[in-house]
Design an enzyme around this catalytic site. Structure first.
Site, PDB file in Angstrom:
ATOM      1  N   HIS A   1      23.376  31.982 -10.775  1.00  0.00           N
ATOM      2  CA  HIS A   1      24.778  31.761 -11.126  1.00  0.00           C
ATOM      3  C   HIS A   1      25.289  30.527 -10.371  1.00  0.00           C
ATOM      4  O   HIS A   1      24.764  30.188  -9.298  1.00  0.00           O
ATOM      5  CB  HIS A   1      25.579  33.010 -10.736  1.00  0.00           C
ATOM      6  CG  HIS A   1      27.015  32.964 -11.093  1.00  0.00           C
ATOM      7  ND1 HIS A   1      27.954  32.350 -10.297  1.00  0.00           N
ATOM      8  CD2 HIS A   1      27.690  33.453 -12.158  1.00  0.00           C
ATOM      9  CE1 HIS A   1      29.143  32.458 -10.845  1.00  0.00           C
ATOM     10  NE2 HIS A   1      29.022  33.121 -11.984  1.00  0.00           N
ATOM     11  N   PRO A   2      26.310  29.835 -10.875  1.00  0.00           N
ATOM     12  CA  PRO A   2      26.757  28.600 -10.214  1.00  0.00           C
ATOM     13  C   PRO A   2      27.124  28.713  -8.739  1.00  0.00           C
ATOM     14  O   PRO A   2      27.027  27.712  -8.014  1.00  0.00           O
ATOM     15  CB  PRO A   2      27.961  28.178 -11.054  1.00  0.00           C
ATOM     16  CG  PRO A   2      27.642  28.671 -12.423  1.00  0.00           C
ATOM     17  CD  PRO A   2      26.942  29.988 -12.209  1.00  0.00           C
ATOM     18  N   VAL A   3      27.551  29.876  -8.260  1.00  0.00           N
ATOM     19  CA  VAL A   3      27.898  29.969  -6.844  1.00  0.00           C
ATOM     20  C   VAL A   3      26.692  30.269  -5.963  1.00  0.00           C
ATOM     21  O   VAL A   3      26.823  30.294  -4.732  1.00  0.00           O
ATOM     22  CB  VAL A   3      28.984  31.043  -6.587  1.00  0.00           C
ATOM     23  CG1 VAL A   3      30.254  30.704  -7.321  1.00  0.00           C
ATOM     24  CG2 VAL A   3      28.492  32.437  -6.938  1.00  0.00           C
ATOM     25  N   LYS A   4      25.526  30.487  -6.549  1.00  0.00           N
ATOM     26  CA  LYS A   4      24.350  30.830  -5.757  1.00  0.00           C
ATOM     27  C   LYS A   4      23.710  29.573  -5.146  1.00  0.00           C
ATOM     28  O   LYS A   4      24.203  28.454  -5.294  1.00  0.00           O
ATOM     29  CB  LYS A   4      23.349  31.589  -6.625  1.00  0.00           C
ATOM     30  CG  LYS A   4      23.855  32.949  -7.121  1.00  0.00           C
ATOM     31  CD  LYS A   4      24.243  33.871  -5.989  1.00  0.00           C
ATOM     32  CE  LYS A   4      24.349  35.339  -6.393  1.00  0.00           C
ATOM     33  NZ  LYS A   4      25.358  35.607  -7.413  1.00  0.00           N
ATOM     34  N   ILE A   5      22.568  29.754  -4.479  1.00  0.00           N
ATOM     35  CA  ILE A   5      21.944  28.669  -3.717  1.00  0.00           C
ATOM     36  C   ILE A   5      21.540  27.518  -4.637  1.00  0.00           C
ATOM     37  O   ILE A   5      21.754  26.343  -4.336  1.00  0.00           O
ATOM     38  CB  ILE A   5      20.725  29.189  -2.931  1.00  0.00           C
ATOM     39  CG1 ILE A   5      21.109  30.404  -2.077  1.00  0.00           C
ATOM     40  CG2 ILE A   5      20.148  28.069  -2.056  1.00  0.00           C
ATOM     41  CD1 ILE A   5      22.179  30.140  -1.050  1.00  0.00           C
TER      42      ILE A   5
END
Length: 398
Positions: free
Chosen positions: A180-184
């Site tokens: 997901h976009p907020v992941k690493i």
């Protein structure tokens, strides 16, 4: 300017890779996905990586591949996103919640208590909360008959106490990641499963593609050269080649992304020492976090005020997470907050501060200064209305 708790870091190389993939003959099911899988398996030190359409899809496929069946039980952490538990429900299983340690990670004693309450599980699913590696070896030893599936959606790039990357599956059958976009790293939406087991990998690949068996040697009825068979229904959980192109470039930046997050965590740690009553939630000694989240614990009586004050200043703090055992669906199925007092205390005090590679030293100073001012202005517990601050049954840790 608004400062979110996290956001993706996309550069010219990613944009060029996606544009190039858009001109390739295969937009999905092509060689780009296989390249991404090979790069991911190498990055975490696993034999296989199977890319899917989301982290939730990865959980679902991993649970089914591990043999989870209707009526089975899963023990997991309540300090996680609801998908960790929901994927088990979608398999027809029951979910029991074990308590956590001070870092928000599933605790071996909590697992033992959950087993004593609810019975032996088919799966134990530790969550590497915030990117801080959980003690998977201890959890696996607690329930020797259970299959261990690591929810590593926060932890790409983290290093466990044995010195191996999270996802190497040293003490687990499978590990699950989210992009997901907020992941690493990100593929927009996307996820993956890693494993060292050839049969589990094959089953995961089939389950993500409608359950189809395409290998002629493994088909028993359909023998035409174009044929395929379905031995069990699967899902359309495929990752596209466009997403894989983005993810492959992002994987090339993994070390830099994680190094930037660790630098931010060190800067926060130094700055937060000046704020009495605020404690950074740090990884266990001997491990290295990927710092997907930057969680702190602060006085529970001040948390609601601090959250509102920082958001009013366009600082996107967040709370991770409302414990899953508090959700009405799980309360109706026997989950009780009283079973997990450490998780309740963690929830009452946790606040996630902004942390992503694009942040600057000035951003960290802005957040810490605003946090200090908000704490100084927070009403004392005796002046709060009944709905504010700590729930009456929460453990007062400060």
């Amino acid at each position: 300017m608004p400062l979110p708790y996290s956001r993706q870091t996309i550069g010219a190389d990613e944009i060029a890779a996606v544009a190039h993939a858009a001109g390739d003959p295969f937009l999905t099911g092509g060689p780009g996905v296989a390249r991404f899988e090979r790069a991911l398996a190498e990055a975490v030190g696993a034999r296989h990586a199977i890319a899917v359409s989301s982290g939730t899809a990865a959980l679902h496929v991993a649970y089914l591949a591990a043999g989870l069946r209707p009526g089975d039980r899963v023990v997991t952490s309540p300090i996680t996103f609801v998908a960790t538990a929901n994927a088990a429900v979608h398999c027809g299983a029951e979910v029991a919640f074990g308590d956590v340690d001070a870092r928000g990670n599933l605790d071996a004693a909590g697992v033992g208590q959950a087993v004593a309450r609810a019975g032996a599980p088919a799966l134990v699913v530790p969550v590497h909360y915030a990117g801080h590696p959980a003690d998977v070896a201890a959890l696996a030893a607690t329930v020797p008959g259970a299959v261990v599936v690591e929810d590593a959606c926060h932890a790409l790039g983290a290093v466990a106490a044995d010195g191996r990357p999270v996802g190497a599956c040293t003490h687990a059958a499978l590990a699950v990641f989210s992009f997901h976009p907020v992941k690493i790293i990100t593929t927009g939406e996307g996820g993956a499963i890693t494993t060292n087991d050839d049969l589990l990998a094959r089953r995961c690949r089939r389950l993500r593609d409608h359950g189809l068996v395409r290998e002629a040697a493994e088909r028993g009825v359909v023998d035409e050269p174009w044929g395929y068979e379905m031995h069990e229904p699967g899902f359309n959980y495929r990752l596209t080649d466009l997403q894989a192109a983005l993810g492959t470039v992002q994987l090339g930046r993994l070390r830099a992304f994680v190094a930037a997050r660790r630098t931010l965590a060190a800067r926060y740690a130094a700055a937060l020492r000046a704020l009495p009553g605020v404690a950074l939630v740090a990884p266990a000694p001997g491990t290295e976090s990927s710092w997907h989240l930057l969680p702190v614990r602060l006085p529970a009586s001040a948390r609601r005020h601090v959250y509102a004050a920082l958001r009013a200043r366009a600082i996107g703090v967040q709370v991770h997470y409302v414990p899953v055992h508090r959700q009405p669906f799980y309360r109706q199925r026997g989950a009780e907050p009283a079973h997990c007092p450490a998780a309740e205390a963690f929830y009452a005090e946790e606040l996630s501060l902004p942390c992503f590679p694009g942040m600057t030293d000035e951003d960290v100073t802005r957040v810490v200064d605003a946090l200090g001012e908000a704490l100084a202005a927070a009403p004392s517990p005796e002046k709060q209305r009944p709905h504010e601050g700590t729930p009456r049954d929460a453990h007062p840790a400060w």
